[in-house]
Every structure is written in structure tokens, then in C-alpha cells.
Write an enzyme that holds these catalytic residues in place. Structure first.
Site, short mmCIF file in Angstrom:
data_model
loop_
_atom_site.label_atom_id
_atom_site.label_comp_id
_atom_site.label_asym_id
_atom_site.label_seq_id
_atom_site.Cartn_x
_atom_site.Cartn_y
_atom_site.Cartn_z
N CYS A 15 28.81 47.59 44.24
CA CYS A 15 27.43 48.10 44.19
C CYS A 15 26.71 47.50 42.99
O CYS A 15 27.34 47.06 42.03
CB CYS A 15 27.43 49.63 44.11
SG CYS A 15 28.31 50.27 42.67
N HIS B 100 34.04 47.88 32.74
CA HIS B 100 33.11 47.23 33.66
C HIS B 100 32.07 46.39 32.91
O HIS B 100 30.94 46.84 32.70
CB HIS B 100 32.44 48.31 34.51
CG HIS B 100 31.34 47.83 35.38
ND1 HIS B 100 31.36 46.61 36.04
CD2 HIS B 100 30.14 48.42 35.73
CE1 HIS B 100 30.23 46.47 36.73
NE2 HIS B 100 29.49 47.55 36.55
N CYS C 137 25.46 44.00 38.80
CA CYS C 137 26.92 44.08 38.79
C CYS C 137 27.56 43.21 39.88
O CYS C 137 28.77 43.01 39.87
CB CYS C 137 27.37 45.53 38.94
SG CYS C 137 26.66 46.60 37.68
#
EC number: 2.3.1.16
Length: 427
Positions: free
Chosen positions: A414, A384, A93
Site C-alpha cells: 500500500c 519500513h 511506499c
């Protein structure tokens, strides 16, 4: 590797498509299509058609084997000079934020004058693998030299068990647990309540809706395939509605639900970075400067550390290098993979025990003004698409600082594997 004096690196443009929940508006689109169109939108917006840039760096977390050169292929189709170099990276990510740091470093060192950092991901068009036995059978069939060998290899292809595809699980290979399961364990360890998570999730939706209504995203998000806004946004969300949802990862005692976590999402984002001289020569606005970047990883495998707690290590290290305190910021952009991750990270930085024992500091870094956190919404509301999230956050924070005219913002994202990527933007 440095050529001349270090240079300031400016963020001078950005573009993304509205993020879409998995299997909705972009169900039939590939990573390459979304990324190419996003890059094309940025190039048209910044008047860069036919220009040769220093480089384009980015990637996708989940991609097919045919996308082995994804970013370069997208560059060849987006309208830039085909002599623009490009390469793929992947840091889960944190991919597009790490790409931003990589491009910025090269500009700062004088190796290039400009570049694009980008990311894309789809969970609608997920890569499904052939089983190991099917792959071996196909390789043997391809290598067979005689009719007998070909028939022998072909017979193995008829085994129904070999035809079952290997599906991505989303679980961490070393623990077998999903991110949600890891986040739930950490939330329990830090005592993060369901109510606190729902309140942060509600603020994410409210802030994003307000920003869209105010036109904040008009020049950051381009209409795409019928969407003008992220279709995960719930402007009518309420705490009462959220409270009705059942826990997702611990049915009896869990606090993480579909409402306070990010959904599977499709989307792409891109950010243009440049030296001040390059930007001024093209009359491009300097939205903000990227002035620091830091990456950390934690050993989460034995369960003593949370999988998504890398930010609690990267942030203090970055602040120490810059001589800054946690309170020396006007804005905080902490990626909402789960509301619990944001709250656990802040709780760790507020804890004397955590900061002494885990970070070796004399005392806690302290708390932040929560009204400065994710002021234009974040991942719970936008969705996301893994590798695209960093680019979305950099663009949002750069524009916030540009509108204010000055200030400093902190980013923390994160990532899988116990990692986190952080950065500082200033104006």
C-alpha cells in the site's frame, strides 16, 4: 516499443542494509550514502564492478532538494560503469516495487538486458523547508541590483517568524489526517480487533527472528555501521507486552499501537533483474521470475474508501488478467504498514458485499491460508524505510521461491495517496 519476442524477466540478485529505527545507527547517514553503499554491496556480490547495466531506477520518498538526481549520483559512486543510465521515481511506499516493474518491463520488451531497482529512505535526515516568506526574501536579495534594494530585502530576513522551518507532517494533503489516523478509521470500519492486530505483529517478529537465526538473510542483508540485523526486531515480543501499550491514533477507542504499526525507519535496498541469457552468461542464479504487476488507486478523500486499501483493488484486477484465484499462491507478502491494513485487505477480499459492490464481482475472492503470509517477517518487525520496502519484499520472496524450487508468490504494497502496487513472482 517491443524488440523481438517477449522475454522472461529473472530476479538474479539482491542486497540491502539492515533497517534501523529512526535516529539510531544511521542517524548521521544520508539517503545517498545508504543507497550508494547498498548498490556497491550488490555489485560486489554479483561481480559487476565496472559493468554497464541497462539502467538503475529507484528513489526516495523524503529527500532534500540537493538529491534531485539521487539515483544517478549513487550510480556514479557505486562502482558501476559511469555510462549506466539512472533515474529517480517516487510512488510513496510502492517506489522500489514500481521501479522493479518498470525495469522488468524494459527487459521483457527487449529494450535492455538488465537493470537494478532500488529505494532508500531516512527519517533521521528529514528535509526541512524554509518558510515561504524566507524563500521570497532570499530570492529578492539575490535579484537586487542596488544597495538600497539589497538592504530592503535583507531586512525581511531579520523577521524571526521567517526563520521557523517548515517540518514534514506526514499527513495526507487532502485530508490533513496521518496514515495512522486513516488506518484506524478503516480498522474500525472493518471491525478489526486489537487482539488480531497484535497477533499479526507478534508473528512478524517471530518469523523474522526465526529467519535470521536460520541464516536466511545471510546473503540478502550486508552488515552495515555496526548492525547485522534490523534493529527494530523484538525476538522477545509477547502479546502480554503488546497489550500494555496505549492506542496511538484514537486514545479512547483506538486499536493501533506502536506495537502493531511500523516505526520510522532508515534503510536502503536493491534488486538486480535480467534476461535469462544475460544472467546465464554471468553465471548468476535465477532466483525467481517477475510475471505480473498491477497498480491501483482509490478515492479516499471523501472517506468512503480507506486510504491504504488500494491492494484490495489491485489484487483482484491482477488475478483476473492472469486467470488466477487468490488461493493459487504458495506465499503472500502483504506489506505491514500497519497490521490493520493487512487484515482489512484480507477482510475485504473475503467479503461478498465488498467484492460485489466495490469490485463488481459475483462473489468474494475468499480467504488465504494465513500460514503462507509473510513467512519471513515483514515491515512491523523489519521496520519500513518507505521507498526501500518493495525491494526488501521482492528479494525475500524471490529467495523463498528459489529455496522451494518452484511456486508462486503474491506481493501487495500500500502507498500514500490511496495507491497500491502489486506483483506476482514465480519459479
Amino acid at each position: 516499443m517491443q524488440i523481438g519476442e517477449p522475454r522472461r524477466v529473472a530476479i538474479v540478485g539482491a542486497n540491502r542494509i539492515p533497517f534501523a529505527r529512526s535516529n539510531t545507527a544511521y542517524a548521521d547517514l544520508s539517503n545517498q550514502t545508504m543507497l550508494t553503499d547498498t548498490l556497491r554491496g550488490l555489485i560486489e556480490k554479483c561481480g559487476l564492478k565496472g559493468e554497464k547495466l541497462g539502467e538503475v531506477a529507484g528513489g526516495a520518498v523524503q529527500k532534500h532538494a540537493s538529491d534531485w538526481n539521487l539515483v544517478r549520483e549513487s550510480v556514479l559512486g557505486c562502482g558501476l560503469d559511469p555510462h549506466t543510465p539512472a533515474y529517480d521515481i517516487q510512488q510513496a511506499c510502492g517506489t522500489s516495487l514500481e521501479a522493479t516493474i518498470l525495469v522488468a518491463n524494459k527487459i521483457a520488451l527487449g529494450q535492455i538486458d538488465c537493470g537494478i531497482a532500488c529505494g532508500t529512505d531516512t527519517t533521521s535526515d528529514i528535509p526541512m523547508g524554509a518558510s515561504h516568506d524566507l524563500r521570497r526574501a532570499l530570492v529578492k536579495l539575490n535579484a537586487a541590483r542596488t544597495t538600497g534594494d539589497r538592504l530592503k530585502a535583507a531586512l525581511k530576513l531579520l523577521n524571526p517568524k521567517h526563520l521557523v522551518p517548515e517540518m514534514p507532517t506526514g499527513a495526507e494533503p487532502r485530508t490533513g489526517k496521518t496514515m495512522g489516523q486513516h488506518a484506524q478509521i478503516t480498522a474500525k470500519k472493518f471491525g478489526i480487533s486489537r487482539e488480531a492486530q497484535d497477533e499479526l505483529a507478534l508473528a512478524s517478529h517471530q518469523n523474522l527472528a526465526e529467519a535470521y537465526d536460520a541464516g536466511f538473510f545471510d546473503d540478502l542483508v550486508m552488515p552495515y555501521h555496526g548492525l547485522k540485523r534490523d534493529n527494530n526486531l523484538r525476538a522477545d515480543a509477547t502479546l502480554e507486552k503488546m497489550a500494555k501499550l496505549k492506542p496511538a491514533f484514537d486514545r479512547e477507542h483506538g486499536t493501533i499501537t506502536a506495537a502493531n504499526a511500523t516505526p520510522f525507519t532508515d534503510g536502503a535496498s536493491a534488486v538486480l533483474l535480467a534476461s535469462e541469457d544475460w544472467a546465464r552468461e554471468r553465471d548468476l542464479p535465477i532466483l525467481a521470475y517477475i510475471t505480473s504487476g498491477e497498480v491501483a488507486a482509490v478515492d479516499y478523500v471523501d472517506g468512503n474508501e480507506g486510504l491504504l486499501m488500494g491492494g484490495a483493488y489491485a489484487i483482484p484486477r491482477m488475478l483476473a488478467k492472469r486467470g488466477l484465484s487468490l488461493q493459487d499462491f504458495d506465499y503472500y507478502e502483504i506489506h505491514e504498514a500497519f497490521a490493520a491494513v493487512v487484515l482489512c485487505t484480507l477482510a475485504a477480499l473475503e467479503s461478498d458485499e465488498f467484492c460485489r459492490e466495490k469490485l463488481g464481482l459475483e462473489q468474494a475472492l475468499g480467504s488465504i491460508d494465513r500460514s503462507k503470509l509473510n513467512v519471513k517477517g515483514s515491515s512491523i518487525a523489519t521496520g519500513h524505510p518507505f521507498a526501500a520496502t518493495g525491494g526488501r519484499i521482492v528479494a525475500t520472496l524471490a529467495k523463498i521461491l528459489n529455496e522451494k524450487g518452484s511456486g508462486r508468490g503474491l506481493i501487495s504494497v500500500c502507498a500514500a495517496g490511496g495507491q497500491a502496487v502489486t506483483a506476482i513472482l514465480e519459479k
